[in-house]
Design a protein around this motif. Structure first.
Motif, PDB file in Angstrom:
ATOM      1  N   ALA A 187     -26.706  47.580  14.207  1.00 12.53           N
ATOM      2  CA  ALA A 187     -25.703  47.143  13.229  1.00 12.53           C
ATOM      3  C   ALA A 187     -24.534  48.112  13.204  1.00 12.53           C
ATOM      4  CB  ALA A 187     -26.331  47.034  11.842  1.00 12.53           C
ATOM      5  N   LEU A 188     -23.330  47.559  13.099  1.00  9.62           N
ATOM      6  CA  LEU A 188     -22.104  48.355  13.102  1.00  9.62           C
ATOM      7  C   LEU A 188     -21.220  47.934  11.940  1.00  9.62           C
ATOM      8  CD1 LEU A 188     -21.177  48.066  16.903  1.00  9.62           C
ATOM      9  CD2 LEU A 188     -22.361  49.966  15.796  1.00  9.62           C
ATOM     10  N   HIS A 189     -20.352  48.866  11.538  1.00  6.13           N
ATOM     11  CA  HIS A 189     -19.363  48.577  10.502  1.00  6.13           C
ATOM     12  C   HIS A 189     -18.138  49.443  10.750  1.00  6.13           C
ATOM     13  CE1 HIS A 189     -17.809  47.384   6.551  1.00  6.13           C
ATOM     14  NE2 HIS A 189     -17.471  48.646   6.379  1.00  6.13           N
ATOM     15  N   GLU A 190     -16.969  48.836  10.737  1.00 10.14           N
ATOM     16  CA  GLU A 190     -15.733  49.590  10.917  1.00 10.14           C
ATOM     17  C   GLU A 190     -15.344  50.263   9.607  1.00 10.14           C
ATOM     18  OE1 GLU A 190     -12.570  47.199  12.523  1.00 10.14           O
ATOM     19  OE2 GLU A 190     -13.928  46.142  13.883  1.00 10.14           O
ATOM     20  N   GLY A 191     -14.863  51.502   9.696  1.00 10.53           N
ATOM     21  CA  GLY A 191     -14.427  52.221   8.510  1.00 10.53           C
ATOM     22  C   GLY A 191     -15.574  52.944   7.839  1.00 10.53           C
ATOM     23  N   VAL A 311     -17.291  61.382   3.629  1.00 12.27           N
ATOM     24  CA  VAL A 311     -17.558  59.986   3.950  1.00 12.27           C
ATOM     25  C   VAL A 311     -17.712  59.843   5.467  1.00 12.27           C
ATOM     26  CG1 VAL A 311     -16.684  57.621   3.807  1.00 12.27           C
ATOM     27  CG2 VAL A 311     -16.184  59.247   1.971  1.00 12.27           C
ATOM     28  N   VAL A 312     -18.704  59.066   5.889  1.00 11.01           N
ATOM     29  CA  VAL A 312     -18.847  58.734   7.307  1.00 11.01           C
ATOM     30  C   VAL A 312     -17.908  57.567   7.605  1.00 11.01           C
ATOM     31  CG1 VAL A 312     -20.410  57.946   9.125  1.00 11.01           C
ATOM     32  CG2 VAL A 312     -21.251  59.478   7.340  1.00 11.01           C
ATOM     33  N   VAL A 313     -16.858  57.834   8.385  1.00 13.49           N
ATOM     34  CA  VAL A 313     -15.844  56.821   8.671  1.00 13.49           C
ATOM     35  C   VAL A 313     -15.873  56.487  10.157  1.00 13.49           C
ATOM     36  CG1 VAL A 313     -13.408  56.202   8.548  1.00 13.49           C
ATOM     37  CG2 VAL A 313     -14.398  57.686   6.792  1.00 13.49           C
ATOM     38  N   ASN A 314     -16.385  55.307  10.487  1.00 13.77           N
ATOM     39  CA  ASN A 314     -16.383  54.847  11.870  1.00 13.77           C
ATOM     40  C   ASN A 314     -14.969  54.463  12.283  1.00 13.77           C
ATOM     41  OD1 ASN A 314     -19.124  55.183  12.268  1.00 13.77           O
ATOM     42  ND2 ASN A 314     -19.635  53.050  11.797  1.00 13.77           N
ATOM     43  N   ASP A 315     -14.487  55.090  13.351  1.00 13.87           N
ATOM     44  CA  ASP A 315     -13.155  54.767  13.848  1.00 13.87           C
ATOM     45  C   ASP A 315     -13.091  53.292  14.237  1.00 13.87           C
ATOM     46  OD1 ASP A 315     -10.478  55.650  14.994  1.00 13.87           O
ATOM     47  OD2 ASP A 315     -11.437  54.765  16.760  1.00 13.87           O
ATOM     48  N   PRO A 316     -12.168  52.521  13.658  1.00  8.46           N
ATOM     49  CA  PRO A 316     -12.158  51.068  13.896  1.00  8.46           C
ATOM     50  C   PRO A 316     -12.024  50.689  15.368  1.00  8.46           C
ATOM     51  CG  PRO A 316     -10.845  51.584  11.969  1.00  8.46           C
ATOM     52  CD  PRO A 316     -11.206  52.898  12.599  1.00  8.46           C
ATOM     53  N   GLU A 317     -11.089  51.314  16.077  1.00  6.85           N
ATOM     54  CA  GLU A 317     -10.881  50.957  17.487  1.00  6.85           C
ATOM     55  C   GLU A 317     -12.111  51.289  18.329  1.00  6.85           C
ATOM     56  OE1 GLU A 317      -7.772  51.909  21.162  1.00  6.85           O
ATOM     57  OE2 GLU A 317      -7.342  52.616  19.120  1.00  6.85           O
ATOM     58  N   THR A 318     -12.690  52.470  18.080  1.00  7.99           N
ATOM     59  CA  THR A 318     -13.883  52.869  18.822  1.00  7.99           C
ATOM     60  C   THR A 318     -15.054  51.965  18.490  1.00  7.99           C
ATOM     61  OG1 THR A 318     -13.083  55.159  18.702  1.00  7.99           O
ATOM     62  CG2 THR A 318     -15.352  54.838  19.387  1.00  7.99           C
ATOM     63  N   THR A 319     -15.165  51.551  17.231  1.00  5.96           N
ATOM     64  CA  THR A 319     -16.245  50.657  16.823  1.00  5.96           C
ATOM     65  C   THR A 319     -16.120  49.303  17.500  1.00  5.96           C
ATOM     66  OG1 THR A 319     -16.297  51.761  14.662  1.00  5.96           O
ATOM     67  CG2 THR A 319     -17.445  49.665  14.840  1.00  5.96           C
ATOM     68  N   ARG A 320     -14.903  48.789  17.581  1.00  5.14           N
ATOM     69  CA  ARG A 320     -14.706  47.495  18.244  1.00  5.14           C
ATOM     70  C   ARG A 320     -15.078  47.576  19.720  1.00  5.14           C
ATOM     71  NH1 ARG A 320     -10.316  47.307  14.505  1.00  5.14           N
ATOM     72  NH2 ARG A 320      -8.879  48.270  15.992  1.00  5.14           N
ATOM     73  N   ALA A 321     -14.678  48.672  20.371  1.00  2.38           N
ATOM     74  CA  ALA A 321     -15.011  48.846  21.789  1.00  2.38           C
ATOM     75  C   ALA A 321     -16.517  48.964  21.981  1.00  2.38           C
ATOM     76  CB  ALA A 321     -14.303  50.088  22.337  1.00  2.38           C
ATOM     77  N   LEU A 322     -17.175  49.705  21.080  1.00  2.93           N
ATOM     78  CA  LEU A 322     -18.619  49.861  21.188  1.00  2.93           C
ATOM     79  C   LEU A 322     -19.331  48.539  20.951  1.00  2.93           C
ATOM     80  CD1 LEU A 322     -21.109  51.647  21.545  1.00  2.93           C
ATOM     81  CD2 LEU A 322     -21.006  52.139  19.091  1.00  2.93           C
TER      82      LEU A 322
END
Length: 410
Positions: A187-191, A311-322
């Motif tokens: 499971a993934l989430h951007e931001g 806060v754990v912030v997933n980088d949006p661009e990196t998350t989309r690529a992953l």
């Protein structure tokens, strides 16, 4: 998906299946011998020995425990490209209540947060990637981090010790067991995906006296009760209803007799927030509320805030690529969106220095009548089949990221 990527996917899948029994055995060995934060010497030795046998470069010791190792790829002239993969290795001060033959043998210690799973998965990932190193268009930094469970956390200490001065990864990835997500899914989430967490320590000072004459005392228990009630309005009346915030006061200690008003009461709890600006606002209003409520009741109160992880912030661009890469590997149905959670993780410290993604690994069991216990439970019992899922996710994440960086540079 390119032909080369399809070949690598099949190669990774095959090797994951072959390694799975060995890696499950390693997980169980780590589970039998859990070690608390900053005491992970046995686990560190196990990790080091395994990586050396794979031919990885085990780097100099940044801290007394934990391991940092480098796998050098040979699939590109641009092998200076670097991606980092991280696992946490410490256990919790908790007595296990499961009945497996590999349960904890250490009294009052247990891997109840899945760090044994994370460590085994990353060792398996190192084994997989070492066998395709000639196809890797870059290098992989493996971070086996101590002390995630104890502030200030091993991530910050590694960074302070110069980890990211010596290495400059283009991205950093990690995963964590989540039993409320079915095994086999990632499971993934951007931001913002996990919250900032602060420890709250309130001390209320009054003037003790005889319980039969409360008018002659300044009652800190009464003041503490009003403080506990008053701080609850901060979430509903200070912050927007669209901002996730939690203030929980979880301990109160004061007095030891039925007829004595004590002179002091101690309260402790936690503050969780998904927004650093809101976090700072609530910290300020907490202090004002605590001090003013106590003063209005003839007492004095002090608030100590021990700042925890960001806060754990997933980088949006990196998350989309992953996400695209994981869909290539697992298929659409097993790569899902997850909700943010108010738990905290010191992986957030790495994300202050480079983009990255914190994945949630499904470890939930689909067994009729069995309730999956959540993290930090003495009954926490992840589905071990998710080890294969984690190995595949981390291995292909590293390969696909390095490939994308290499292609962008050409």
């Amino acid at each position: 998906m390119f032909d080369n990527s399809l070949f690598i996917v099949e190669k990774i899948r095959k090797r994951v299946d072959e390694l799975y029994p060995e890696i499950v055995g390693i997980r169980r060995e780590i589970h039998r011998h859990p070690e608390l934060s900053f005491q992970e010497f046995r686990t560190t030795a196990l990790i080091r020995d395994y990586l050396l046998k794979l031919g990885l470069k085990v780097e100099h010791d940044f801290l007394d425990t934990g391991v940092v190792a480098l796998l050098e790829g040979g699939g590109s002239d641009k092998a200076s490209s670097l991606v980092a993969l991280r696992a946490d290795i410490d256990a919790l001060p908790l007595q296990e209540e499961n009945t497996h033959d590999f349960c904890s043998r250490e009294q009052g210690r247990m891997h109840a947060c899945g760090h044994d799973m994370h460590t085994a998965i990353l060792l398996g990932t190192a084994a997989v990637l070492s066998e395709i190193r000639e196809k890797l268009p870059g290098n992989v930094l493996f971070i086996f981090q101590p002390a995630e469970e104890k502030a200030p956390g091993g991530a910050k200490l590694l960074i302070d010790a110069g980890l990211f001065q010596e290495y400059d990864p283009s991205a950093v990835f990690a995963l964590h067991c989540f039993p409320d997500i079915p095994a086999g899914k990632v499971a993934l989430h951007e931001g913002g995906v996990m919250a900032a967490a602060d420890e709250l320590y309130i001390t209320v000072y009054g003037e003790g006296g005889h319980a039969s004459a409360p008018h002659k005392a300044a009652d800190p228990i009464l003041a503490a009760a009003h403080i506990i009630t008053a701080v609850q309005h901060l979430v509903s009346r200070v912050t927007s209803p669209y901002e996730p915030v939690v203030v929980s006061l979880c301990s109160i200690k004061g007095g030891n007799a039925t007829n004595v008003i004590p002179g002091k009461v101690a309260i402790s709890g936690t503050l969780r927030a998904m927004n650093e600006g809101v976090r700072a606002q609530i910290q300020e209003r907490l202090r004002e509320t605590v001090e003013h409520v106590a003063k209005g009741l003839g007492c004095r109160a002090e608030l100590e805030i021990v700042k925890g992880y960001p806060v754990v912030v997933n980088d949006p661009e990196t998350t989309r690529a992953l996400r695209e890469s994981l869909v290539d590997y697992f298929g659409m149905k097993d790569v899902v969106e997850c909700e943010p959670s108010m738990t905290a993780e010191d992986f957030s410290n790495y994300l202050q220095y480079c983009p990255g993604v914190f994945m949630k690994l499904g470890t939930g069991r689909n067994v009729a009548g069995k309730k999956d216990m959540f993290l930090h439970s003495p009954f926490f019992d992840p589905d071990e089949s998710s080890i294969a899922t984690g190995m595949g996710a981390m291995s292909y994440a590293a390969f696909s990221w390095l490939t994308s960086i290499n292609n962008a540079q050409q």
